[in-house]
Write a protein that holds these residues in place. Structure first.
Motif, short mmCIF file in Angstrom:
data_model
loop_
_atom_site.label_atom_id
_atom_site.label_comp_id
_atom_site.label_asym_id
_atom_site.label_seq_id
_atom_site.Cartn_x
_atom_site.Cartn_y
_atom_site.Cartn_z
N GLY A 188 42.99 73.26 48.87
CA GLY A 188 41.77 73.38 49.65
C GLY A 188 40.71 72.37 49.25
N VAL A 189 40.64 72.04 47.95
CA VAL A 189 39.69 71.05 47.48
C VAL A 189 39.95 69.70 48.14
CG1 VAL A 189 38.82 69.81 45.45
CG2 VAL A 189 39.42 72.23 45.27
N TRP A 190 41.22 69.31 48.14
CA TRP A 190 41.57 67.99 48.69
C TRP A 190 41.42 67.95 50.21
CZ3 TRP A 190 40.98 65.10 44.91
CH2 TRP A 190 41.52 65.35 43.65
N LEU A 191 41.78 69.05 50.88
CA LEU A 191 41.65 69.07 52.34
C LEU A 191 40.18 68.96 52.75
CD1 LEU A 191 44.16 71.67 53.86
CD2 LEU A 191 44.00 69.22 54.33
N ASN A 192 39.32 69.72 52.07
CA ASN A 192 37.90 69.66 52.38
C ASN A 192 37.36 68.25 52.16
OD1 ASN A 192 35.12 71.01 52.79
ND2 ASN A 192 34.89 70.08 50.78
N LEU A 193 37.71 67.64 51.04
CA LEU A 193 37.22 66.30 50.73
C LEU A 193 37.76 65.27 51.72
CD1 LEU A 193 35.66 64.41 48.84
CD2 LEU A 193 37.73 64.25 47.43
N ALA A 194 39.06 65.36 52.01
CA ALA A 194 39.66 64.39 52.93
C ALA A 194 39.06 64.51 54.32
CB ALA A 194 41.18 64.60 52.98
N GLY A 195 38.90 65.74 54.80
CA GLY A 195 38.31 65.94 56.12
C GLY A 195 36.88 65.43 56.18
N ALA A 196 36.10 65.69 55.14
CA ALA A 196 34.71 65.25 55.11
C ALA A 196 34.62 63.72 55.08
CB ALA A 196 34.00 65.85 53.90
N LEU A 197 35.44 63.09 54.28
CA LEU A 197 35.42 61.63 54.21
C LEU A 197 35.85 61.01 55.53
CD1 LEU A 197 36.86 60.98 50.63
CD2 LEU A 197 34.47 60.92 51.38
N LEU A 198 36.83 61.62 56.19
CA LEU A 198 37.27 61.13 57.49
C LEU A 198 36.13 61.19 58.50
CD1 LEU A 198 39.52 60.11 59.34
CD2 LEU A 198 40.18 62.49 59.74
N ILE A 199 35.42 62.32 58.53
CA ILE A 199 34.28 62.47 59.45
C ILE A 199 33.20 61.45 59.12
CG2 ILE A 199 32.40 64.01 60.15
CD1 ILE A 199 34.36 66.35 59.53
N GLY A 200 32.89 61.30 57.84
CA GLY A 200 31.86 60.35 57.44
C GLY A 200 32.19 58.92 57.85
N MET A 201 33.45 58.53 57.64
CA MET A 201 33.85 57.17 58.00
C MET A 201 33.82 56.96 59.52
SD MET A 201 36.83 56.17 55.25
CE MET A 201 37.84 57.62 55.57
N MET A 202 34.22 57.98 60.28
CA MET A 202 34.19 57.87 61.74
C MET A 202 32.75 57.78 62.24
SD MET A 202 37.18 57.51 62.78
CE MET A 202 36.63 57.48 64.48
N ALA A 203 31.84 58.51 61.61
CA ALA A 203 30.44 58.45 62.01
C ALA A 203 29.87 57.05 61.75
CB ALA A 203 29.63 59.51 61.26
N LEU A 204 30.19 56.49 60.60
CA LEU A 204 29.73 55.13 60.29
C LEU A 204 30.35 54.12 61.25
CD1 LEU A 204 29.80 55.20 56.38
CD2 LEU A 204 27.81 55.42 57.89
N TYR A 205 31.61 54.35 61.60
CA TYR A 205 32.26 53.47 62.57
C TYR A 205 31.57 53.55 63.93
CZ TYR A 205 35.79 51.42 65.60
OH TYR A 205 36.43 50.63 66.52
N ALA A 206 31.16 54.76 64.32
CA ALA A 206 30.46 54.92 65.60
C ALA A 206 29.15 54.15 65.61
CB ALA A 206 30.22 56.40 65.88
N ILE A 207 28.44 54.17 64.48
CA ILE A 207 27.20 53.41 64.38
C ILE A 207 27.47 51.91 64.53
CG2 ILE A 207 25.29 52.79 62.83
CD1 ILE A 207 25.58 55.59 61.59
N ARG A 208 28.50 51.46 63.86
CA ARG A 208 28.86 50.04 63.95
C ARG A 208 29.27 49.67 65.36
NH1 ARG A 208 33.96 47.15 60.84
NH2 ARG A 208 33.67 45.07 61.74
N GLN A 209 30.02 50.57 66.01
CA GLN A 209 30.47 50.31 67.38
C GLN A 209 29.27 50.19 68.33
OE1 GLN A 209 33.39 53.18 68.53
NE2 GLN A 209 34.38 51.83 69.98
N GLN A 210 28.28 51.06 68.14
CA GLN A 210 27.08 51.00 68.96
C GLN A 210 26.33 49.69 68.75
OE1 GLN A 210 24.75 54.56 68.13
NE2 GLN A 210 25.28 55.35 70.13
N ALA A 211 26.25 49.25 67.49
CA ALA A 211 25.59 47.99 67.18
C ALA A 211 26.30 46.82 67.84
CB ALA A 211 25.49 47.79 65.67
N ASN A 212 27.64 46.83 67.83
CA ASN A 212 28.42 45.77 68.45
C ASN A 212 28.21 45.74 69.96
OD1 ASN A 212 29.45 44.97 66.00
ND2 ASN A 212 31.35 46.14 66.20
N LYS A 213 28.13 46.92 70.58
CA LYS A 213 27.88 47.00 72.02
C LYS A 213 26.52 46.42 72.36
CE LYS A 213 28.78 50.66 74.37
NZ LYS A 213 28.83 52.08 74.78
#
Length: 217
Positions: A188-213
């Motif tokens: 459970g520790v690893w799943l929570n951490l992995a899921g959170a990091l995945l969400i965080g990276m996708m959010a940062l990617y969305a910001i970058r994508q908006q900037a590129n647009k």
């Protein structure tokens, strides 16, 4: 809809599915074993960690174990804030965000008998999620507001993954000293951490994508 004209851009549907994959990992991880004790009664899941370690002398640090559902609730509420208000699914999602955050709600007995330091921060955090969920309907969907929403999602994701994990590594030696044996790290520790990091990276990617647009216009 895919973002045309931006090489390597990720479609909105893929990004959303990836975010929900991360949320699912966090949610499932919170109900799986975090502390794999030597007996069935000591297989402590994420939902139980905050209460179980209450008497181990870790102080208010135990409250970090209540952060995953609050972070998930805030993330879901912020995602819904970027969706159209005239869709019933948007409002259902906002109610779901509040329901997830309520997993961290303190027991009534704790509110009545324990000092405020043990439960007040959680109540305030749940209140923040409620405000985000309800107030999301008032946000005007401009690019600047959306960028702030994605940035806040990234912050909640990293906090919801890193802080409970760090607290777990602080608590585990204390439990090992009491039980006089080495303990592993629950899935459970690893799943929570992995899921959170995945969400965080996708959010940062969305910001970058908006900037590129914006730069491509």
């Amino acid at each position: 809809m895919a973002n045309k004209g931006l090489p390597g851009a990720m479609s909105d549907s893929v990004r959303l599915n990836t975010l929900f994959l991360g949320l699912t990992a966090m949610f499932v991880g919170y109900f799986l074993t975090w502390l794999p004790g030597p007996a069935a009664g000591l297989q402590i899941i994420g939902l139980e960690m905050g209460e179980w370690i209450k008497f181990l002398g870790v102080g208010v640090g135990r409250n970090w174990f209540y952060l995953p559902p609050i972070a998930m609730g805030a993330i879901v509420a912020l995602l819904a804030a970027m969706w159209p208000n005239d869709d019933w699914r948007t409002w259902l999602t906002r109610l779901l965000a509040i329901a997830i955050a309520l997993l961290a709600f303190p027991a009534i007995a704790a509110i009545q008998m324990e000092p405020r330091s043990e439960w007040l921060a959680r109540l305030i955090a749940i209140g923040v999620v409620v405000v985000i969920a309800i107030g999301g309907g008032l946000i005007k969907r401009r690019d600047s507001a959306t960028r702030w929403a994605w940035l806040t999602i990234a912050v909640f994701a990293f906090l919801g993954g890193v802080l409970p994990t760090a607290q777990y590594f602080l608590v585990r030696p204390i439990v090992e000293g009491i039980l006089k044996q080495n303990l592993g790290i629950g899935i459970g520790v690893w799943l929570n951490l992995a899921g959170a990091l995945l969400i965080g990276m996708m959010a940062l990617y969305a910001i970058r994508q908006q900037a590129n647009k914006k730069d491509s216009r």
